[in-house]
Design an enzyme around this catalytic site. Sequence first.
Site, mmCIF file in Angstrom:
data_model
loop_
_atom_site.group_PDB
_atom_site.id
_atom_site.type_symbol
_atom_site.label_atom_id
_atom_site.label_comp_id
_atom_site.label_asym_id
_atom_site.label_seq_id
_atom_site.Cartn_x
_atom_site.Cartn_y
_atom_site.Cartn_z
ATOM 1 N N GLY A 249 0.834 -1.204 0.000
ATOM 2 C CA GLY A 249 0.000 0.000 0.000
ATOM 3 C C GLY A 249 0.863 1.246 0.000
ATOM 4 O O GLY A 249 0.659 2.153 -0.791
ATOM 5 N N GLY A 478 1.142 -7.071 3.761
ATOM 6 C CA GLY A 478 2.333 -7.853 3.479
ATOM 7 C C GLY A 478 3.317 -7.736 4.626
ATOM 8 O O GLY A 478 4.302 -8.466 4.688
ATOM 9 N N GLY A 714 7.118 1.689 15.867
ATOM 10 C CA GLY A 714 6.886 1.223 14.505
ATOM 11 C C GLY A 714 8.160 0.773 13.839
ATOM 12 O O GLY A 714 9.258 1.232 14.168
ATOM 13 N N VAL A 715 8.017 -0.141 12.884
ATOM 14 C CA VAL A 715 9.186 -0.625 12.140
ATOM 15 C C VAL A 715 9.001 -0.529 10.630
ATOM 16 O O VAL A 715 9.895 -0.876 9.878
ATOM 17 C CB VAL A 715 9.512 -2.089 12.512
ATOM 18 C CG1 VAL A 715 9.898 -2.191 13.971
ATOM 19 C CG2 VAL A 715 8.352 -3.018 12.194
ATOM 20 N N GLU A 717 8.606 1.977 8.359
ATOM 21 C CA GLU A 717 9.181 2.995 7.474
ATOM 22 C C GLU A 717 10.591 3.411 7.840
ATOM 23 O O GLU A 717 11.284 4.035 7.035
ATOM 24 C CB GLU A 717 8.253 4.223 7.453
ATOM 25 C CG GLU A 717 6.930 3.906 6.782
ATOM 26 C CD GLU A 717 5.832 4.918 7.086
ATOM 27 O OE1 GLU A 717 5.508 5.700 6.201
ATOM 28 O OE2 GLU A 717 5.295 4.908 8.210
#
Length: 750
Positions: A249, A478, A714-715, A717
């Site tokens: 996405g 994904g 978060g991982v 980006e």
Amino acid sequence: MSDITLPARPTHMRMGSSIGQNLTRREGVLKTTGAARFAADNHPAGMVYAAIAGSDVARGRVTSLNVDAARAHPGVIEVMTPANAPPLAMDPDAKLHGFMFRLDLLQNDRVRYHHQPIAVVVAETLEAATEGAALLAPTYEVEPARTDLGADDSFVPAAVGAGHTASESHGDVEGGLDAAVVKMEATYDTPAQYHNAMEPHSIVVEWQGNTLSIDMPTQGFAMTQGRIAGLFGIPAENIAIRSPHLGGGFGSKALGVGPQILGIMAAKLVGRPVKLVLKREQMFGPVGHRAPTRQTLRMGTDGTGHLTALSHHARTATSSFDDFFEPAANSSHSLYASPAIATSHDAVRLDTGTPMFMRAPGEAPGSAALESAIDEMALACGMDPLVFRLANYAEYEPTTGKPFSSKALRECYEQGAARFGWAKRPMEPRQMRDADGMLVGWGMGTAVFPALMFQGQARARLLRDGTGVLEIGAHDMGQGAWTGLAQIAADALGLELDQIEFRSGASHMPDAGIAGGSAHTATAGAAIDGAGADVIGKLADLAMNDARSPLFGAGNAGVIARAGRLYRRDDEARSESYGEILARAGLDDIEGMGTGAGDPVLRSSYAMHAHGAVFAEVKVDPDFGQIRVTRLVGAFAAGTIVNPRMVQSQYYGGMIWGVSFALHEHAVTDKRSGRVMNANFGEYHVSVNADVPSIEAIMVEERDEHVNALGIKGVGEIGITGTVGAIANAVWHATGIRVRSFPITLDRLL
Ligand code: MOS
């Protein structure tokens, strides 16, 4: 005597061992055998096909369409144009908030960018629809396209990115620059890039009276439902969207894009279910992109290599008709300890589709420029780039003065440098060659990405048979949400993974918020954890208040939920299974809800970011200038690692984006026509396996007590940040040539 306030409900512990397990993707077999159903795999009975005709020009007016020719083609059912498009309940050019984008839904004959939809052909077969679209043979009144990022009619946007101020200044930047012993100033260019997920945007849609049944890839159910509801004037709950799997996405599937809405309109027009799938070239225009940037960095240091000032200005572009501004300069807010930091943006309007959130929006191009500039500054100071970064290590967020909720960046530097062998790097460029005579260069960059959270909900249910069900409308693009979130769910319910059913990927489930901003695992995970706490609390209440239960009277000590049983915390010999508690209470199941969101007090008290360090080796052909990335080592600290295999894969993906950004991706616009000249995978290059011979991602241990209850950052980006600069810096180290325009191509090294 002091007053003692008893908590309304004792704190129950839930114990499990699923978080941290190195599981493979739970849907992996479905995907590798083709059984996983992506949106365009659906074929409701009576379905027909829609094909979009896109504009060949970037600005002007459609003056004619040969609708008769298209209609006459065998199999063609209808041609939708501004003349017969179903009326909408809302102007597609209205904009009620910053997360709403203006759409091209055949509202008139204006053309605002290349590949803008100008008609939709519906036919019994895909072939007939495609041929019908070709037969439309549009003519145009063409106006000159605006394509120049350097145009002199720039303006300062009201906000950049997701509502951040366009300019910020902390401390005396000009004074700091004046007083500096060593100074640098440089300007860096980054090109327009397009998301290009492997799965193109698609929709399979069926109207049933006033309700909609939709299969489409989406990164945000509630946002997408809300947009569709507004446009068609129906309640959001009338819109059922299924999106179990996405083929990527990257930000472009968050909100529902114009072509997907056209599919819904076409279904309404012909009164049959419609499938609409974009062709690759049609993804270069109406579904968002990353705008080009031109960034100027100015820095100064004192005599010891400490920054005295940092100024980061970014020029970017948006479309002629909507506002989205790549917040590139903001990447300078949190990384380096400078007493004075100023960031600013301005923008021009170009005849392109509206840019959008794309793969580390802001941080990706911003850190490309910043990390290149830091390398240049280190060189000007005569310092090793890692030593320079450590000298300017921020112990507090420099623009806000806040402490970091956690920051293991120093460990990232240490572990990454050790693994890469950075200590052997010669300071001067052009010092290393391999056995084939290739120039070898080593460079590094710092990675940073905010640890964001949106808001999401989850529902947990415990059943009398001892199993659990966790429902959340989350999104697996994904990245592994089916796996990682299920692991969190198992621990949240105090069950083993094989004792729970994890349901996700549909709009009738509690909304998980947007899968974006690298915030999905944290947000959805917190919601899941909360739902588990809620349902376990209710179950414990049943037991603790029942004299027949061994847990009766556990009182304030509470219980521990583990492997499907509740144990008294103060006496683990006394326990009871979930099923026994429910059976005695005469219940088939018991339900709890949870909300995931950042704690506002903690979020205003601490700066929250994931960090990392990326080290790159490149080899450059001294005669032909060909560049190859031969080694990448990234070391990242992002709090709790829910599943090392999934996280490693996210880091790899991010770093490969970085290679793509540094060396490959470049949407080329024809300066005369505004057309995107390379709207295909033959000419718009993205990195593939062969472009990255060796890649490693080190997961640096980090515990964060403040970011959320599970300590998850978060991982998704962060891997792209740091990597682009590391590669540019390695190219300089190999060749002695500083390329300040991305992508770095061989012609710039000759
Ligand atoms: Mo990402 S650009 O927030 O999907």
